[in-house]
Design an enzyme around this catalytic site. Structure first.
Site, mmCIF file in Angstrom:
data_model
loop_
_atom_site.group_PDB
_atom_site.id
_atom_site.type_symbol
_atom_site.label_atom_id
_atom_site.label_comp_id
_atom_site.label_asym_id
_atom_site.label_seq_id
_atom_site.Cartn_x
_atom_site.Cartn_y
_atom_site.Cartn_z
ATOM 1 C CB THR A 31 -0.982 0.068 1.214
ATOM 2 O OG1 THR A 31 -1.850 -1.221 1.156
ATOM 3 C CG2 THR A 31 -1.806 1.159 1.503
ATOM 4 C CB SER A 33 2.797 7.179 -3.457
ATOM 5 O OG SER A 33 4.099 7.145 -2.555
ATOM 6 C CB ALA A 88 9.349 1.071 4.261
ATOM 7 C CG ASP A 89 6.096 5.223 6.426
ATOM 8 O OD1 ASP A 89 5.743 5.781 5.365
ATOM 9 O OD2 ASP A 89 5.232 4.484 6.988
ATOM 10 C CD GLU A 109 1.185 -1.525 4.511
ATOM 11 O OE1 GLU A 109 1.384 -0.792 3.916
ATOM 12 O OE2 GLU A 109 1.841 -1.128 5.683
ATOM 13 C CE LYS A 127 9.623 7.197 1.996
ATOM 14 N NZ LYS A 127 8.494 6.141 1.538
HETATM 15 C C1 5RP Z 1 1.362 2.139 4.059
HETATM 16 C C2 5RP Z 1 2.842 2.062 4.446
HETATM 17 C C3 5RP Z 1 3.362 2.599 3.112
HETATM 18 O O1 5RP Z 1 4.221 1.595 2.263
HETATM 19 C C4 5RP Z 1 4.368 3.657 3.537
HETATM 20 O O2 5RP Z 1 3.741 4.581 4.306
HETATM 21 C C5 5RP Z 1 5.244 4.278 2.310
HETATM 22 O O3 5RP Z 1 4.405 5.097 1.546
HETATM 23 P P1 5RP Z 1 4.802 5.644 0.160
HETATM 24 O O4 5RP Z 1 5.345 4.659 -0.598
HETATM 25 O O5 5RP Z 1 3.619 6.519 -0.210
HETATM 26 O O6 5RP Z 1 6.004 6.569 0.838
HETATM 27 O O7 5RP Z 1 3.234 1.564 5.242
HETATM 28 O O8 5RP Z 1 0.608 1.868 5.435
#
Ligand code: 5RP
Length: 230
Positions: A31, A33, A88-89, A109, A127
């Site tokens: 989940t 972008s 991931a964040d 997830e 990240k």
């Molecule tokens: C969602 C998540 C996403 O993988 C995480 O927030 C990264 O998002 P993005 O690819 O939009 O930077 O853990 O629950």
């Protein structure tokens, strides 16, 4: 780095991971972008003849997968996932430990990542961190009953400013599984295993966003290309 550079890097990592998928695989669909680019690429490959089934980690990814033409399945038919691909964040250099869940899908997830033989994480160069918690809060999914008590216990573990997450309109954010998220700012986390154990012991916590020892590969895309950590 501009937002458009970041999007290009997310897309690059996502497409490289999508190209690791082979016919016959059950694929965990992440989940966010970055994962959205991976779903888009898998859709293109399905149109070219790739035969897979996807298990989405959120309602949003399910919608995206259906639009992309990816056939879906669930755990009643398949207990094991061959490969899960997700964003991931934060990703800790060296350990491959992660913080996930700023998109609110951490519970599904983590279930999907745990069921996967291979868990591939796709990120842009913003990240990687030396210690988890450097920039991102740890999202903690909690049941709404007694959340105020759960928040106090999280604060006792060192979390600052524990508040229920709001959506863009300012209303309470509710996860796909009907729970709340408390975003917990710990600052740099020296011992994530110890913190995870403490959080796991709090009644009312459903799951937290530290994914420890779960990732098998991390693809980090920057202007220099894609670096693979294993
Ligand atoms: C969602 C998540 C996403 O993988 C995480 O927030 C990264 O998002 P993005 O690819 O939009 O930077 O853990 O629950």
């Amino acid at each position: 780095m501009t937002v458009s550079d970041m999007s290009v890097h997310k897309r690059t990592a996502a497409r490289e991971a999508a190209d690791m998928v082979k016919s016959g695989m059950v694929v965990g669909l992440g989940t966010g972008s970055t994962a959205a680019y991976m779903i888009e690429r898998l859709g293109e490959r399905v149109a070219e003849g790739l035969e897979i089934f996807g298990i989405p980690t959120s309602d949003d990814s399910e919608d995206k997968a259906i639009k992309a033409g990816i056939p879906l399945t669930d755990f009643s038919a398949h207990r094991r996932i061959d490969i899960a691909i997700d964003g991931a964040d934060e990703v800790q250099r060296g350990s491959l430990n992660l913080i996930k869940g700023l998109g609110g899908a951490l519970l599904r997830e983590k279930i999907v990542a745990q069921a996967a033989k291979r868990f591939v994480v796709i990120v842009d160069g913003t990240k990687p961190v030396d210690l988890l918690g450097e920039r991102a809060p740890v999202p903690v999914e909690v049941i709404s009953f007694g959340w105020e008590c759960t928040a106090e216990r999280l604060a006792a573990c060192g979390a600052r400013g524990v508040k229920p997450r709001a959506d863009r309109a300012g209303s309470l954010f509710v996860t796909d599984t009907g729970n709340m998220i408390l975003d917990c700012h710990f600052g740099p986390i020296e011992n994530p295993e110890d913190l995870a154990e403490k959080i796991d012991r709090i009644v009312g916590v459903v799951e937290h966003g530290m994914f420890l020892n779960m990732a098998s590969d991390v693809l980090v895309a920057t202007t220099e290309g894609v670096e693979r950590w294993e």
